[in-house]
Design an enzyme around this catalytic site. Sequence first.
Site, PDB file in Angstrom:
ATOM      1  N   ARG A  60       0.884  -1.196   0.000  1.00 34.59           N
ATOM      2  CA  ARG A  60       0.216  -0.025  -0.039  1.00 34.59           C
ATOM      3  C   ARG A  60       0.977   1.253  -0.062  1.00 34.59           C
ATOM      4  O   ARG A  60       2.112   1.117   0.670  1.00 34.59           O
ATOM      5  CB  ARG A  60      -0.915   0.093   1.268  1.00 34.59           C
ATOM      6  CG  ARG A  60      -2.026  -0.971   1.195  1.00 34.59           C
ATOM      7  CD  ARG A  60      -3.127  -0.720   2.360  1.00 34.59           C
ATOM      8  NE  ARG A  60      -2.243  -1.046   3.633  1.00 34.59           N
ATOM      9  CZ  ARG A  60      -1.910  -0.183   4.619  1.00 34.59           C
ATOM     10  NH1 ARG A  60      -2.089   1.022   4.554  1.00 34.59           N
ATOM     11  NH2 ARG A  60      -1.447  -0.923   5.654  1.00 34.59           N
ATOM     12  N   SER A  87      -0.751  -3.512  11.803  1.00 35.95           N
ATOM     13  CA  SER A  87       0.357  -4.258  11.075  1.00 35.95           C
ATOM     14  C   SER A  87       1.265  -4.904  11.828  1.00 35.95           C
ATOM     15  O   SER A  87       2.070  -4.310  12.539  1.00 35.95           O
ATOM     16  CB  SER A  87       0.816  -3.571   9.759  1.00 35.95           C
ATOM     17  OG  SER A  87      -0.246  -3.002   8.914  1.00 35.95           O
ATOM     18  N   LYS A 119      -9.287  -2.559   1.906  1.00 34.19           N
ATOM     19  CA  LYS A 119      -9.089  -1.509   2.757  1.00 34.19           C
ATOM     20  C   LYS A 119      -9.973  -0.208   2.068  1.00 34.19           C
ATOM     21  O   LYS A 119     -10.351   0.476   3.055  1.00 34.19           O
ATOM     22  CB  LYS A 119      -7.691  -1.100   2.778  1.00 34.19           C
ATOM     23  CG  LYS A 119      -6.798  -2.014   3.427  1.00 34.19           C
ATOM     24  CD  LYS A 119      -7.331  -2.610   4.787  1.00 34.19           C
ATOM     25  CE  LYS A 119      -6.354  -3.278   5.664  1.00 34.19           C
ATOM     26  NZ  LYS A 119      -5.738  -4.350   5.577  1.00 34.19           N
ATOM     27  N   ASP A 164      -9.004  -9.936   9.442  1.00 33.74           N
ATOM     28  CA  ASP A 164      -8.481  -8.430   8.928  1.00 33.74           C
ATOM     29  C   ASP A 164      -9.622  -7.378   9.144  1.00 33.74           C
ATOM     30  O   ASP A 164      -9.048  -6.324   9.702  1.00 33.74           O
ATOM     31  CB  ASP A 164      -8.025  -8.716   7.636  1.00 33.74           C
ATOM     32  CG  ASP A 164      -6.899  -7.473   7.393  1.00 33.74           C
ATOM     33  OD1 ASP A 164      -5.920  -7.081   8.210  1.00 33.74           O
ATOM     34  OD2 ASP A 164      -7.089  -6.545   6.354  1.00 33.74           O
ATOM     35  N   ASN A 210      -0.965 -17.416  24.195  1.00 34.65           N
ATOM     36  CA  ASN A 210      -1.996 -16.333  24.311  1.00 34.65           C
ATOM     37  C   ASN A 210      -3.154 -16.893  24.843  1.00 34.65           C
ATOM     38  O   ASN A 210      -4.035 -16.086  25.215  1.00 34.65           O
ATOM     39  CB  ASN A 210      -1.831 -15.603  23.043  1.00 34.65           C
ATOM     40  CG  ASN A 210      -0.631 -14.729  22.703  1.00 34.65           C
ATOM     41  OD1 ASN A 210       0.121 -14.769  23.595  1.00 34.65           O
ATOM     42  ND2 ASN A 210      -0.325 -14.705  21.441  1.00 34.65           N
ATOM     43  N   ASN A 239      -2.285 -14.264  13.211  1.00 36.52           N
ATOM     44  CA  ASN A 239      -1.960 -15.206  13.811  1.00 36.52           C
ATOM     45  C   ASN A 239      -2.936 -15.606  15.241  1.00 36.52           C
ATOM     46  O   ASN A 239      -2.950 -16.847  15.494  1.00 36.52           O
ATOM     47  CB  ASN A 239      -0.522 -15.002  14.640  1.00 36.52           C
ATOM     48  CG  ASN A 239       0.632 -15.218  13.725  1.00 36.52           C
ATOM     49  OD1 ASN A 239       1.124 -16.479  13.769  1.00 36.52           O
ATOM     50  ND2 ASN A 239       1.230 -14.493  13.037  1.00 36.52           N
TER      51      ASN A 239
HETATM   52  P1  GTP Z   1      -1.186  -7.558   8.523  1.00 33.33           P
HETATM   53  O1  GTP Z   1      -1.537  -8.768   7.850  1.00 33.33           O
HETATM   54  O2  GTP Z   1       0.031  -6.953   8.108  1.00 33.33           O
HETATM   55  O3  GTP Z   1      -2.072  -6.716   9.127  1.00 33.33           O
HETATM   56  O4  GTP Z   1      -0.606  -8.151  10.011  1.00 33.33           O
HETATM   57  P2  GTP Z   1      -1.232  -9.037  11.270  1.00 33.33           P
HETATM   58  O5  GTP Z   1      -1.646  -8.080  12.249  1.00 33.33           O
HETATM   59  O6  GTP Z   1      -2.201  -9.962  10.653  1.00 33.33           O
HETATM   60  O7  GTP Z   1      -0.053  -9.773  11.922  1.00 33.33           O
HETATM   61  P3  GTP Z   1       0.530 -11.347  11.868  1.00 33.33           P
HETATM   62  O8  GTP Z   1      -0.517 -12.049  12.339  1.00 33.33           O
HETATM   63  O9  GTP Z   1       0.665 -11.552  10.422  1.00 33.33           O
HETATM   64  O10 GTP Z   1       1.853 -11.201  12.550  1.00 33.33           O
HETATM   65  C1  GTP Z   1       2.916 -10.410  12.276  1.00 33.33           C
HETATM   66  C2  GTP Z   1       4.213 -10.747  12.936  1.00 33.33           C
HETATM   67  O11 GTP Z   1       4.300 -10.930  14.235  1.00 33.33           O
HETATM   68  C3  GTP Z   1       4.830 -12.124  12.563  1.00 33.33           C
HETATM   69  O12 GTP Z   1       5.879 -12.066  12.239  1.00 33.33           O
HETATM   70  C4  GTP Z   1       4.550 -13.038  13.659  1.00 33.33           C
HETATM   71  O13 GTP Z   1       5.664 -13.905  13.880  1.00 33.33           O
HETATM   72  C5  GTP Z   1       4.452 -12.201  14.869  1.00 33.33           C
HETATM   73  N1  GTP Z   1       3.577 -12.319  16.068  1.00 33.33           N
HETATM   74  C6  GTP Z   1       2.312 -12.727  16.029  1.00 33.33           C
HETATM   75  N2  GTP Z   1       1.455 -13.319  17.157  1.00 33.33           N
HETATM   76  C7  GTP Z   1       2.995 -13.020  18.214  1.00 33.33           C
HETATM   77  C8  GTP Z   1       2.909 -13.366  19.471  1.00 33.33           C
HETATM   78  O14 GTP Z   1       2.103 -13.824  20.019  1.00 33.33           O
HETATM   79  N3  GTP Z   1       4.117 -13.136  20.013  1.00 33.33           N
HETATM   80  C9  GTP Z   1       5.351 -12.739  19.345  1.00 33.33           C
HETATM   81  N4  GTP Z   1       6.534 -12.550  19.826  1.00 33.33           N
HETATM   82  N5  GTP Z   1       5.142 -12.447  17.923  1.00 33.33           N
HETATM   83  C10 GTP Z   1       3.954 -12.698  17.536  1.00 33.33           C
HETATM   84  C1  SPV Z   2      -2.469  -4.067   5.617  1.00 33.51           C
HETATM   85  O1  SPV Z   2      -1.703  -3.570   5.132  1.00 33.51           O
HETATM   86  O2  SPV Z   2      -3.142  -4.001   6.874  1.00 33.51           O
HETATM   87  C2  SPV Z   2      -3.103  -5.470   4.734  1.00 33.51           C
HETATM   88  C3  SPV Z   2      -2.570  -5.635   3.434  1.00 33.51           C
HETATM   89  O3  SPV Z   2      -4.030  -6.050   5.293  1.00 33.51           O
HETATM   90  S1  SPV Z   2      -3.323  -4.822   2.235  1.00 33.51           S
HETATM   91  O4  SPV Z   2      -4.471  -5.534   1.821  1.00 33.51           O
HETATM   92  O5  SPV Z   2      -2.318  -4.352   1.220  1.00 33.51           O
HETATM   93  O6  SPV Z   2      -3.877  -3.576   2.797  1.00 33.51           O
HETATM   94 MN    MN Z   3      -4.504  -5.440   7.504  1.00 35.00          MN
END
Ligand code: GTP
Ligand code: SPV
Ligand code: MN
Length: 594
Positions: free
Chosen positions: A69, A261, A219, A286, A504, A267
């Site tokens: 983005r 983000s 978005k 999301d 968690n 996760n």
């Molecule tokens: P976007 O898709 O960009 O919006 O991100 P998101 O909010 O969905 O985050 P995502 O679940 O992809 O996790 C992002 C990073 O955080 C990853 O590299 C994970 O390894 C890390 N992560 C997620 N949960 C945990 C946690 O409970 N503890 C730690 N230490 N790291 C975490």
């Molecule tokens: C974010 O950036 O929070 C995303 C990826 O989920 S995008 O769809 O490119 O916005």
């Molecule tokens: Mn997002």
Amino acid sequence: MTKNTILNTWISELKEHLNPKDVVIWTGEQLQYDLLAEDMVTSGKAIRLNPEKRPRSLLFRSDPSDVARVEKRTFISTSNQESAGPTNNWINKDELMPLMWNMYKDSMTGRTMYVIPFSMGPIGLDMSRLGVEITDSPYVALNMHIMTRTGNKVLKIIENGHDFVKCLHSVGYPLTDGITDPIWPCAPIEQKFITQFPEERMIWSYGSGYGGNALLGKKCFALRIASAIAKDEGWLAEHMLILKLTNPKGQVKYITGAFPSACGKTNLAMINPTLKGWKAETVGDDIAWLKIHDDGKMYAINPEAGFFGVTSGTSYKTNPTAMESIKSDTIFTNVALTDDLDVWWEGMGDEPDHLIDWHGNHWYKGMENRPDHANARFTAPLTNCPTLAKEYETPVPISAILFGGRRPTTIPLVMQSYSFNHGIFYGSIMGSEITAASIDENIGKVRRDPFAMLPFIGYNIADYINHWQNVAKQSSDELLPKIFYINWFRKENGKFLWPGFGENSRVLKWILERTENKENYISSPIGILPKLNALDLSGADIRYENLLKLFEVDEEDWKNEVASIENYYNDLFKDRIPEVLKNELKSLKNRFNF
Ligand code: GTP
Ligand code: SPV
Ligand code: MN
């Protein structure tokens, strides 16, 4: 063409002005998807992955300039700047509309124009909203097919007169005589515009083919335009995951969570609880649309039909559910390709000796550059997810809302707000601390990302905060979700104090008990904290002194935090600091005797 005159007029106008070579209405049939996918493969724009290992899956490589983005090219365009507020780029619509319309002139020359009717939310649900994306990108068509409900079923509702959000998208690369089509056409950065017109409920996107810039249901619509609609209609459009939890007694509860983000939404949405007897299922990862129903409870739907997730760091160790969700029928963008035509990314597991990197070049083990892009993504249908909750197409009642971010200090592992308004305050102060890896003078300082919505609120953030309060007034604190602030990322000597991920679930258990007012807490100036023996740590490998540090409320830290919040409010809102935030900040200071 179609049986809706508004849609027909719009299509005719665009045909005339953007000059595509032909027009295709997206029917949503699998055959149409398969034929277009095949077309992408034969024209060299996509690579078909090994059908034995990754059935019906594709790899796309974007232009190196078009990988995420682009917030500085994202605009809220209205008649006056006040309505866009301090968090958005703004250009007067009377200026931007003609400028962009001029850019669209003949911009689809030599390309097919896809007309994609889609529904955000399950088709026919009253919380759902319809849109039509008109695009010259087959990549967008394929991704919209997975990320939204598309095709004839939606078109039929529109033909019956239902309104829809007009979403126009062009990659901004006309194929005039003699110009050959690159693998990933797009326009240079200064020509990119991702524009929301909330007053018109309209989106115009130009020059980018990637993710949130181009898949306009996500978005642009489901957050920026939807938040503006939601403000008028009394509901909320939020950057939140939705999770279903079942305790060992079989009791079911649903929670949402807003984290910025890279702070763990996907996760948590796919968590594997380590606590015995607990079950977690995915509703969304999301975006959530939230509305108070007649029973006074807040209900949520996931408006999306797929996952557009980060591949980096995803593995069978960290997120097996995600790995299972992308085993077939998945589009990968900017990941590396293995010798046997499968995919690879950093953090997936053993590093192969040889790969083709996301630029299409040879890559050998030990090379310095990573073979995948840090924002490489997978696009997979929700129905691929083995933990998808059966309620994923019905509104679910929310018991708790979690706010969170990466905070190495100050913020405890979990705390509960004293009231819904106090929870709104939590949302407003959310953020992540800038790390030592970032540029100098800001190290350690908090970068606020209120409600994880900083780049996604479609109007003035002061009105947004007040709107949260107005929505709450439709019900009572008794019936509304309880609000929590969580922080999986507190550190000591550079190391996480909390193991995170499946562990968690221990925090989630306490949260759910709190939603039933269980006497498992102590009061503190910053909020309600767990009694340490109330946190279920059975079978966990967590040291007692770490536990104390995870919940430490350090007065000095909070003095600084309060000062930082005050500065932030003043800088951001100027003379429009919402009353609710002023009051909550005052109460916080009182509880501390600051
Ligand atoms: P976007 O898709 O960009 O919006 O991100 P998101 O909010 O969905 O985050 P995502 O679940 O992809 O996790 C992002 C990073 O955080 C990853 O590299 C994970 O390894 C890390 N992560 C997620 N949960 C945990 C946690 O409970 N503890 C730690 N230490 N790291 C975490
Ligand atoms: C974010 O950036 O929070 C995303 C990826 O989920 S995008 O769809 O490119 O916005
Ligand atoms: Mn997002």
